[in-house]
Design an enzyme around this catalytic site. Structure first.
Site, PDB file in Angstrom:
ATOM      1  N   ARG A 152       0.849  -1.328   0.171  1.00 32.16           N
ATOM      2  CA  ARG A 152      -0.046   0.319  -0.522  1.00 32.16           C
ATOM      3  C   ARG A 152       0.511   0.951  -0.081  1.00 32.16           C
ATOM      4  NH1 ARG A 152      -4.010  -3.069   3.462  1.00 32.16           N
ATOM      5  NH2 ARG A 152      -2.095  -2.893   5.235  1.00 32.16           N
ATOM      6  N   PHE A 193     -10.919  -6.618  -6.419  1.00 31.99           N
ATOM      7  CA  PHE A 193     -11.014  -7.270  -5.264  1.00 31.99           C
ATOM      8  C   PHE A 193     -10.172  -6.291  -4.236  1.00 31.99           C
ATOM      9  CE2 PHE A 193      -9.380  -9.693  -8.317  1.00 31.99           C
ATOM     10  CZ  PHE A 193     -10.233 -10.612  -8.352  1.00 31.99           C
ATOM     11  N   ASP A 246     -15.012  -4.965  -6.312  1.00 26.41           N
ATOM     12  CA  ASP A 246     -14.784  -6.043  -5.582  1.00 26.41           C
ATOM     13  C   ASP A 246     -16.815  -6.571  -5.200  1.00 26.41           C
ATOM     14  OD1 ASP A 246     -13.512  -6.695  -3.169  1.00 26.41           O
ATOM     15  OD2 ASP A 246     -16.036  -7.357  -2.551  1.00 26.41           O
ATOM     16  N   SER A 247     -16.963  -7.904  -5.431  1.00 28.99           N
ATOM     17  CA  SER A 247     -18.555  -8.430  -5.423  1.00 28.99           C
ATOM     18  C   SER A 247     -19.236  -7.947  -3.789  1.00 28.99           C
ATOM     19  CB  SER A 247     -18.458  -9.840  -5.848  1.00 28.99           C
ATOM     20  OG  SER A 247     -17.011 -10.278  -4.490  1.00 28.99           O
ATOM     21  N   ASP A 294      -5.202  -7.493  -6.911  1.00 29.38           N
ATOM     22  CA  ASP A 294      -5.194  -8.379  -4.881  1.00 29.38           C
ATOM     23  C   ASP A 294      -6.166  -9.320  -5.017  1.00 29.38           C
ATOM     24  OD1 ASP A 294      -4.038  -8.978  -2.577  1.00 29.38           O
ATOM     25  OD2 ASP A 294      -4.789  -7.232  -1.911  1.00 29.38           O
ATOM     26  N   CYS A 315      -1.964 -14.971  -3.054  1.00 29.78           N
ATOM     27  CA  CYS A 315      -2.171 -14.757  -0.988  1.00 29.78           C
ATOM     28  C   CYS A 315      -2.210 -16.685  -1.347  1.00 29.78           C
ATOM     29  CB  CYS A 315      -2.998 -14.077  -0.183  1.00 29.78           C
ATOM     30  SG  CYS A 315      -4.921 -14.794  -0.945  1.00 29.78           S
TER      31      CYS A 315
END
Length: 402
Positions: A210, A234, A256-257, A306, A346
């Site tokens: 970030r 995301f 984003d969902s 991400d 990740c």
């Protein structure tokens, strides 16, 4: 102490001080240890290998406490010393942030324990039978050594279920945390809801990435004479988006969902005083959104990818590789000349070498020339224990199209 004897040849990983014993490596158990009970682990020829916590229902049958035969792992002082060492190692971060990880499981010699601190509150995840058995002891020590107002437990991950442990959430000590805990990181304010959402409520592991995004936005304006337009995919509660806005990005489109995550992201933007002209929030499937943006002919100076974990185990690696390839290919196609891509995984089952190969494949198919100018990983509060490579779950690349 009950003895767990390994099969012939299965002692090699413990001799290298790897902290896990799989069920397939166990040859004989001299008794019936309870869940989380400390056992002595020996080789097939009887040699001492170490002490660990036994988990009768997990494929990770033993998680090691110590490889020192003279060390007494059963006294409270054993865990207390490791907790104190872990907390002290993160003290330097307080100059930058009030959100940090203070215990990182195996890396701190306490397998299966995650502790994050948000301001005056601690959030725990007890992911192993051994830490669950000693939970009260750990909670009391954490409260005493941090001076926290309260400790909230988020032991609701799938890892816990694989240990045969019931899911648990709620206050374990002190006060109930507020609905949102306000934290600050490198000049940005965030509201963290520790009761809901991924992990413990915030991705503390992405702190350095970030900051890199924030600095890139500043440098972009100096280099190009205009402010950056960025796409954050995301986006969750807007971590990267807010960092970019503080860095001076002209517009950040965040996708984003989850409507719930986006609502919190908007509150975080308001908390920092960012304008609606700067921040655009889109509730959509990222895969579809990337393709639609390309069809519309949109371009961005920076695309951030991400995603959540695509591969929870090695069984899902092939499917995950296709998903990573898809988003990276479409992300690259949206970049301006001289544009940047921050891309992450990740998934612990996707190692850094494989991830780089997947992204390289996307670069080739995109027809663009791209340089990797930096690599990303978790911050200093997520140290990599060199005898436990599985701890390196977060990996990222900074690509520049030239």
């Amino acid at each position: 102490m009950i003895e767990v004897q390994l099969k012939k040849g299965k002692e090699k990983s413990l001799l290298r001080r790897h902290p896990w014993v799989y069920d397939t490596a166990v040859g004989r158990v001299a008794g019936k240890p309870d869940s989380g009970e400390t056992v002595k682990v020996t080789a097939a020829d009887g040699r001492f290998l170490g002490y660990g916590a036994y988990s009768p229902k997990s494929t990770l049958r033993v998680r090691m406490w110590s490889f020192d035969e003279a060390e007494n792992t059963e006294v409270p002082e054993f865990l207390r010393a490791r907790l104190e060492k872990a907390v002290k190692a993160r003290e330097g971060l307080l100059a930058r942030t009030s959100a940090r990880r203070i215990v990182f499981g195996e890396a701190d010699g306490i397998p299966g324990l995650i502790v994050d601190q948000y301001g005056d509150w601690l959030v725990t995840q007890f992911q192993s039978a051994g830490t669950e058995r000693r939970r009260d002891e750990i909670v009391a020590d954490l409260m005493a050594m941090t001076g926290a107002k309260g400790l909230f437990d988020r032991s609701d991950a799938a890892t816990r279920q694989r240990e045969g442990l019931a899911v648990h959430t709620g206050v374990l000590a002190g006060e109930e945390p507020p609905e949102l805990i306000e934290v600050a990181e490198d000049g940005v304010k965030y509201g963290v809801n520790v009761r809901l959402g991924h992990k413990t409520g915030f991705y503390v592991a992405q702190r350095e990435s970030r900051l890199a995004a924030q600095q890139l936005a500043r440098d972009f304006e100096k280099t190009h004479g205009r402010k950056m337009r960025a796409l954050n995919c995301f986006c969750y509660t807007g971590g990267f988006s807010l960092a970019l806005a503080l860095g001076g990005a002209a517009e950040v489109v965040s996708v984003d969902s989850s409507a719930e995550a986006l609502a919190q992201a908007k509150r975080n933007a308001d908390l920092n005083g960012f304008t609606e002209a700067q921040m655009k929030w889109v509730e959509a499937d990222v895969f579809a959104c990337l393709r639609e943006a390309r069809e519309r002919g949109e371009t961005f100076d920076l695309v951030i990818l991400d995603p959540p974990k695509f591969a929870s185990s090695h069984f899902h690696v092939e499917r995950a590789a296709r998903a990573y390839k898809d988003i990276n290919l479409n992300g690259l196609r949206l970049l301006t000349a001289g544009g940047h891509l921050f891309t992450f995984s990740c998934s612990g089952a996707i190692n850094p070498d494989l991830f780089q190969k997947i992204v390289a494949g996307a670069v080739i198919d995109s027809g663009k020339d791209a340089w990797c100018t930096a690599r990303f990983g978790a911050g200093v509060d997520h140290p990599l224990l060199m005898t436990y490579p599985e701890g390196e779950y977060l990996k990222g690349l900074h690509l520049e199209v030239r």
